[in-house]
Design a protein around this motif. Sequence first.
Motif, short mmCIF file in Angstrom:
data_model
loop_
_atom_site.label_atom_id
_atom_site.label_comp_id
_atom_site.label_asym_id
_atom_site.label_seq_id
_atom_site.Cartn_x
_atom_site.Cartn_y
_atom_site.Cartn_z
N TRP A 83 -2.21 35.09 -45.45
CA TRP A 83 -3.17 33.84 -46.03
C TRP A 83 -3.11 33.23 -43.74
O TRP A 83 -3.97 32.67 -43.35
N ILE A 84 -1.79 33.24 -43.69
CA ILE A 84 -1.67 32.37 -42.66
C ILE A 84 -2.34 32.37 -41.69
O ILE A 84 -2.60 32.06 -40.44
N PRO A 85 -2.26 34.12 -40.29
CA PRO A 85 -3.49 34.12 -38.95
C PRO A 85 -5.05 34.36 -39.50
O PRO A 85 -5.34 33.53 -39.44
N ILE A 86 -5.00 34.06 -40.88
CA ILE A 86 -6.02 34.29 -41.30
C ILE A 86 -7.31 32.69 -41.25
O ILE A 86 -7.62 32.44 -40.75
N PHE A 87 -6.05 32.20 -41.90
CA PHE A 87 -6.89 30.38 -41.75
C PHE A 87 -6.54 30.56 -40.20
O PHE A 87 -7.22 29.28 -39.90
N LEU A 88 -5.47 30.47 -39.76
CA LEU A 88 -6.00 30.80 -38.12
C LEU A 88 -6.77 30.82 -37.26
O LEU A 88 -7.47 30.28 -36.32
N CYS A 89 -7.54 31.89 -37.74
CA CYS A 89 -8.01 32.74 -37.36
C CYS A 89 -9.97 32.76 -37.50
O CYS A 89 -10.65 31.55 -36.84
N ALA A 90 -9.53 31.98 -38.79
CA ALA A 90 -10.73 31.19 -38.89
C ALA A 90 -10.95 29.29 -38.75
O ALA A 90 -12.40 29.15 -38.03
N LEU A 91 -10.70 28.16 -38.35
CA LEU A 91 -9.74 27.74 -37.81
C LEU A 91 -10.35 27.64 -35.83
O LEU A 91 -11.25 27.27 -35.60
N ASN A 92 -9.62 28.93 -35.66
CA ASN A 92 -9.79 29.26 -33.98
C ASN A 92 -12.12 29.84 -34.33
O ASN A 92 -12.39 29.36 -32.83
N LYS A 93 -11.80 29.87 -35.37
CA LYS A 93 -14.02 30.09 -34.68
C LYS A 93 -14.74 28.50 -35.69
O LYS A 93 -16.27 28.73 -35.41
N VAL A 94 -14.15 27.54 -35.43
CA VAL A 94 -14.68 26.15 -35.84
C VAL A 94 -15.02 25.65 -34.69
O VAL A 94 -14.57 25.98 -33.65
N ARG A 95 -16.07 25.56 -34.21
CA ARG A 95 -16.53 24.27 -32.83
C ARG A 95 -15.53 23.44 -32.84
O ARG A 95 -15.21 22.71 -34.22
N GLU A 96 -15.59 22.67 -31.88
CA GLU A 96 -14.83 21.46 -31.44
C GLU A 96 -15.95 20.45 -32.48
O GLU A 96 -17.40 19.87 -32.52
N GLY A 97 -14.88 19.46 -33.56
CA GLY A 97 -15.63 18.72 -33.81
C GLY A 97 -15.95 18.98 -35.52
O GLY A 97 -16.97 18.58 -36.20
N GLY A 98 -15.86 20.47 -35.95
CA GLY A 98 -16.52 20.89 -36.88
C GLY A 98 -15.19 20.85 -37.92
O GLY A 98 -14.11 20.66 -38.13
N ALA A 99 -15.06 20.85 -39.62
CA ALA A 99 -14.61 20.95 -40.94
C ALA A 99 -14.51 21.58 -41.32
O ALA A 99 -15.16 23.47 -41.47
N PHE A 100 -12.89 22.05 -41.93
CA PHE A 100 -12.78 23.05 -42.08
C PHE A 100 -12.12 22.16 -43.93
O PHE A 100 -11.35 21.83 -43.49
N ALA A 101 -11.69 23.28 -44.37
CA ALA A 101 -10.78 22.77 -46.50
C ALA A 101 -10.48 24.66 -46.66
O ALA A 101 -11.37 25.38 -47.47
N PHE A 102 -9.54 24.83 -46.68
CA PHE A 102 -9.13 26.29 -47.41
C PHE A 102 -7.89 25.56 -48.89
O PHE A 102 -7.24 24.58 -48.74
N ILE A 103 -8.14 26.49 -49.53
CA ILE A 103 -7.21 26.44 -50.39
C ILE A 103 -6.07 27.32 -50.15
O ILE A 103 -5.91 28.52 -50.22
N ILE A 104 -4.78 27.27 -50.64
CA ILE A 104 -3.73 27.42 -49.78
C ILE A 104 -2.31 27.59 -50.32
O ILE A 104 -2.28 25.98 -51.16
N PRO A 105 -1.31 28.35 -50.46
CA PRO A 105 0.01 28.11 -50.84
C PRO A 105 0.52 27.10 -50.25
O PRO A 105 0.44 26.76 -49.78
N ALA A 106 1.39 25.97 -51.38
CA ALA A 106 2.70 24.81 -51.46
C ALA A 106 3.39 25.09 -50.07
O ALA A 106 3.78 25.40 -49.58
N GLU A 107 3.28 26.87 -49.66
CA GLU A 107 4.59 27.24 -49.33
C GLU A 107 4.02 26.22 -47.65
O GLU A 107 5.27 26.76 -46.76
N CYS A 108 2.56 25.92 -47.52
CA CYS A 108 1.87 25.87 -46.01
C CYS A 108 2.95 25.24 -45.62
O CYS A 108 2.76 24.36 -44.89
N LEU A 109 3.61 23.45 -46.47
CA LEU A 109 4.12 22.12 -46.67
C LEU A 109 6.31 22.48 -46.25
O LEU A 109 6.46 21.46 -45.65
N THR A 110 6.00 23.15 -46.62
CA THR A 110 8.05 24.04 -46.50
C THR A 110 7.93 25.34 -45.71
O THR A 110 9.30 25.11 -44.75
N GLY A 111 6.70 25.87 -45.58
CA GLY A 111 8.06 27.60 -45.68
C GLY A 111 7.96 27.82 -44.34
O GLY A 111 6.96 26.22 -43.04
N ILE A 112 8.96 28.09 -43.04
CA ILE A 112 9.42 27.95 -41.79
C ILE A 112 8.25 29.14 -40.94
O ILE A 112 8.15 28.96 -40.49
#
Length: 476
Positions: A83-112
């Motif tokens: 999920w990490i590279p896919i999420f980053l890839c999606a963010l990279n395709k959003v223009r400046e000022g564009g919005a995003f919203a993703f359902i991701i694991p709660a490990e995003c808060l703590t995982g190394i």
Amino acid sequence: MAVELLESEAQRCEEAGDRASFETEIRHGSFLDPDLVPEEGFDAAVGNPPFVRFQFVSETERSYADQVATGMGVTLKGVSNLWIPIFLCALNKVREGGAFAFIIPAECLTGISAGAVRRWLLRNCSAVRVDLFGPGSFPGVLQEVVVLSGRRDPSAADGRLTAWDHSAAGRAWRHSASPEAPTWTRYLLSPAQLEALDEVSSLSCVRSAGSWVRFGVATVTGANDYFSVDRETIEQYGLEDWILPLLPRIRNAEGLVFTPEDHERNIEEGARAGLIDFARGEASPLRHDGALRYIHAGEQAELHTRYKCRIREPWYCVPVVAAGDLLLSKRSHLYPRVVVNEVSAITTDTIYQGKMLAPEAMSARSFAASFHNSLTLLSAEIEGRSFGGGVLELVPSEVARLRVMAHPSMSEELDRLDRVSRSASGDVEEILIRETDGQLAKRIPQISDSTLGLLAEARTELQKRRLDRNRSSAPL
């Protein structure tokens, strides 16, 4: 535009798109494939990326992921989930000022491994928001998830992070988050709770655990069930000359002091309370019939082919880590527990061994008696990570960062607190914390009851959220 890897799911997307009131385009394949979605500058990106461990990801997908990371100036070293590279890839395709919203694991808060995501978001996005939900909010999802949203806008990135807890009457709060923060767990606290944490952490009697004691990984055998033995096995093979006292699990030490009587009780109850150290002493196990038979039994079970065994010579001689002054559970259910090691017991890698760095200033008994307070256990919830079933795990670097409120005279209370810990009360774990808080408050006048109350409240909330993950993963 939508991208779906599975052909059957892509077909369902096509059917849903035909019913939509707007034009849709469905592409079948890997979202990471640069040739499948070469376009950039999208106004928005929404998604629910796959939660797949990296060891199950193909080399092609890994190569795609590396290309994405390189293009964004992000390192994926240690990344554990797709999920990490896919999420980053999606963010990279959003223009400046564009919005995003993703359902991701709660490990995003703590995982190394998710640290790369957290740092990138704070440096390149504004209006970053984490929406938290109670157990069962996403039926069929086998782990806790959050909704992470914001705007890609490097010029407006201000490090502000909003947390919205939908499981607690819609509470919401904002914090200034540091890109270098090891985790985002502290930002799940209310501003008042976080202020109390920072206020108490600044006191002279509060220091990092690593400044008082050095906790490290204990003995790694490569085959705990073989090298950890009970009395029956010791007597059967005549292994007495090669046995060291062992605390097999932290639950085998009921109190805050592991005594010779505790060790003897473990032996009597049939616990694996001995560790085989064939390198101990001058006697060679190869010249002892029973020891030789035991070694051959291990080889028949092909233990000598296991990685940790085969990389040492001979395979049956375990490099034993010396006993420490203190013992600390690596994983815990309610909270980590520190125990004084009166037996000089060896432990395997489920329990850390700790050596006091300046015993004349802070003894092992004082540290153990002080440890189980609301501040330190809140710090454990913040620094540690949660895995299946809501278990809390701390690695040595995280242990070293724990904020420990301690006082040298707390050694006077250890025996009483030890009895509390051993009591049969159903709420003994919470009683121990309250008793420890009370004794520290008597010795540290700068700590008010209201501040301790906020710390206790914060610890309880984070602990409950962690334990609720066990219910989140249960079939509905």
